[in-house]
Design a protein around this motif. Sequence first.
Motif, PDB file in Angstrom:
ATOM      1  N   TRP A   1      -2.466  -7.363  -4.516  1.00 52.52           N
ATOM      2  CA  TRP A   1      -2.185  -7.830  -4.082  1.00 52.52           C
ATOM      3  C   TRP A   1      -0.616  -8.654  -5.461  1.00 52.52           C
ATOM      4  O   TRP A   1      -0.307  -7.575  -6.379  1.00 52.52           O
ATOM      5  N   GLY A   2       0.659  -9.556  -4.466  1.00 55.28           N
ATOM      6  CA  GLY A   2       0.996  -9.614  -5.512  1.00 55.28           C
ATOM      7  C   GLY A   2       1.688 -10.396  -4.811  1.00 55.28           C
ATOM      8  O   GLY A   2       1.491 -11.077  -3.604  1.00 55.28           O
ATOM      9  N   TYR A   3       2.548 -11.469  -6.339  1.00 56.42           N
ATOM     10  CA  TYR A   3       2.480 -12.990  -6.200  1.00 56.42           C
ATOM     11  C   TYR A   3       4.142 -12.587  -4.957  1.00 56.42           C
ATOM     12  O   TYR A   3       4.505 -13.610  -4.550  1.00 56.42           O
ATOM     13  N   ASN A   4       4.700 -11.765  -4.950  1.00 53.32           N
ATOM     14  CA  ASN A   4       5.768 -11.430  -4.560  1.00 53.32           C
ATOM     15  C   ASN A   4       5.501  -9.849  -4.422  1.00 53.32           C
ATOM     16  O   ASN A   4       4.840  -9.170  -4.827  1.00 53.32           O
ATOM     17  N   LEU A   5       6.427  -9.280  -3.675  1.00 51.29           N
ATOM     18  CA  LEU A   5       6.254  -7.703  -3.376  1.00 51.29           C
ATOM     19  C   LEU A   5       7.018  -6.556  -4.792  1.00 51.29           C
ATOM     20  O   LEU A   5       5.831  -6.035  -4.386  1.00 51.29           O
TER      21      LEU A   5
ATOM     22  N   ARG B   1       4.253  -4.011  -5.573  1.00 53.75           N
ATOM     23  CA  ARG B   1       4.980  -2.669  -6.417  1.00 53.75           C
ATOM     24  C   ARG B   1       4.520  -2.210  -7.570  1.00 53.75           C
ATOM     25  O   ARG B   1       3.887  -1.081  -7.506  1.00 53.75           O
ATOM     26  N   GLU B   2       4.639  -2.917  -8.292  1.00 52.67           N
ATOM     27  CA  GLU B   2       4.834  -2.347  -9.798  1.00 52.67           C
ATOM     28  C   GLU B   2       3.485  -2.252  -9.969  1.00 52.67           C
ATOM     29  O   GLU B   2       3.379  -1.545 -10.986  1.00 52.67           O
ATOM     30  N   LYS B   3       1.997  -2.400 -10.075  1.00 56.94           N
ATOM     31  CA  LYS B   3       0.554  -2.977  -9.867  1.00 56.94           C
ATOM     32  C   LYS B   3       0.801  -1.849  -9.537  1.00 56.94           C
ATOM     33  O   LYS B   3       0.090  -0.644 -10.210  1.00 56.94           O
ATOM     34  N   VAL B   4       1.195  -1.176  -7.753  1.00 59.07           N
ATOM     35  CA  VAL B   4       0.865   0.098  -6.926  1.00 59.07           C
ATOM     36  C   VAL B   4       0.815   1.141  -8.180  1.00 59.07           C
ATOM     37  O   VAL B   4       0.769   2.515  -8.483  1.00 59.07           O
ATOM     38  N   TYR B   5       2.820   1.170  -8.248  1.00 59.74           N
ATOM     39  CA  TYR B   5       3.369   2.136  -8.660  1.00 59.74           C
ATOM     40  C   TYR B   5       2.522   2.728 -10.036  1.00 59.74           C
ATOM     41  O   TYR B   5       2.659   3.688 -10.793  1.00 59.74           O
TER      42      TYR B   5
ATOM     43  N   CYS C   1       0.708  -0.784   0.496  1.00 53.43           N
ATOM     44  CA  CYS C   1      -0.064  -0.251  -0.260  1.00 53.43           C
ATOM     45  C   CYS C   1       0.721   1.304   0.100  1.00 53.43           C
ATOM     46  O   CYS C   1       1.855   1.190   0.734  1.00 53.43           O
ATOM     47  N   VAL C   2       0.546   2.411  -0.532  1.00 54.36           N
ATOM     48  CA  VAL C   2       1.108   3.131  -0.729  1.00 54.36           C
ATOM     49  C   VAL C   2       0.674   4.558  -0.975  1.00 54.36           C
ATOM     50  O   VAL C   2      -0.769   4.194  -1.825  1.00 54.36           O
ATOM     51  N   VAL C   3       0.853   4.875   0.245  1.00 51.87           N
ATOM     52  CA  VAL C   3      -0.261   6.629   0.529  1.00 51.87           C
ATOM     53  C   VAL C   3      -0.012   7.525   0.053  1.00 51.87           C
ATOM     54  O   VAL C   3       1.014   7.911  -0.275  1.00 51.87           O
TER      55      VAL C   3
END
Length: 421
Positions: A384-388, A392-396, A328-330
Amino acid sequence: MKLLVVGNGGREHALVWKLSQSKLVKEIYVAKGNAGAWEIAKKVDIEPTNVKDLAEFVSKEGIDFTIVGPEAPLVEGIVDEFEMRGLKIFGPNKTASQLEGSKAFAKSFMQKYNIPTAVYDVFEDPAKAKRFIKDFGTPLVIKADGLAGGKGAMVCYDEKTAMEAIDKLMVRGELGISGKRVVIEQFLEGQEVSYIVLLDGERYLPLPSSQDHKRLLDGDAGPNTGGMGAYSPTPFVNEEIERVIQKQVIERLIRGLKEEGIYYRGFLYAGLMLTEDGPKVLEFNVRLGDPEAQPILMRIKGDFAKNLLDFYEGKYTEIEIDNRCALCVVLASRGYPEKPQVGDVVYGLDNIKDDDIVVFHAGTDIQNGKVVVRGGRVLNVCAWGYNLREAREKVYGAIERIRFEGMQYRKDIGLKAIDLV
Ligand code: AMP
Ligand code: GLY
């Protein structure tokens, strides 16, 4: 069942989102919530700290169970008020909430029950505090005793900053009564992690570990905030460290509460520094973390409303955890944390339709049919991701599709963990 969630932030939107997925929940209300929470829950126009009016509302509407998000209503005694009227509520009472409501209380409790924490002293006289700083040397950490919305702790690397912090808190009283008494403690080094459990007397049930990012800027620079991003689980809490946290922190806390005759039921959050000498407690919070709750709740697979209710009623319950990671990124407003700017329109929320991404609102409101900025932390973009790395890629990627005037966020959420594995 009818539920009420109390609070306005990202944590409360995530709670409403998760709890509303339960088959047991027929109706869900939020006091007061935000633009995102109101898409799922009915808005109750009562401030979270107005505990008497909330109790009246819950009695009148026949709400079966209330879950409290933030610390302020707990410290105010919302649980005592509800229980006096025979209303079911999940959270610690006023006495137990002192673990967060007073740092001096929490520190003396930890010392008494041998819970590992930084060496400290408590001051009510600024001159004495300054003398202590001169003798002790820097770095050290100065903390307002009372609630300060995440702004009460100041890490001071030099004497000048430390003296200024004392003037700010104790002389000029910039945090009001909260800062009139201060705790000064040893500076600890290590990875900072969050460990949250459901607690009821002597029983506890751990939630997945997480790591927050408290500082405003990349590389843990800038001032402390309420939290700029979090992910779960954190590789820094392996099974062995988790056992140590349970034995030395949670179980000693439980023993201490019992000896003091303090009954605790609710979420219990231990903010920990994993030092070379083992985990040490930075703070106890009497609630879920925000933003930690967002990735944690995303990783709970089953019926969390049932989990909470069963736990409340003393029944065995198993919390099923998703193996995937959540991050989660704020997105914060311009000027946060000092002087957040409000009123700007938020664009791009409709562009996000991916199944693996959830945007939890925090400081948002609706004006003229549009989502606008209402507070410091505005949105929580989560995936969600299978790894961080994947999460991260999805969030950003999603963040690129959102914008509002002066939007600021950290680019390095989760990187410390990715660098480790
Ligand atoms: P607290 O409200 O006590 O958790 O403090 C807020 C933040 O200040 C923590 O999340 C840490 O990042 C930092 N902090 C607090 N106490 C210490 C300490 N003793 N050593 C180093 N950093 C600290
Ligand atoms: N994210 C830190 C807190 O909730 O206190």
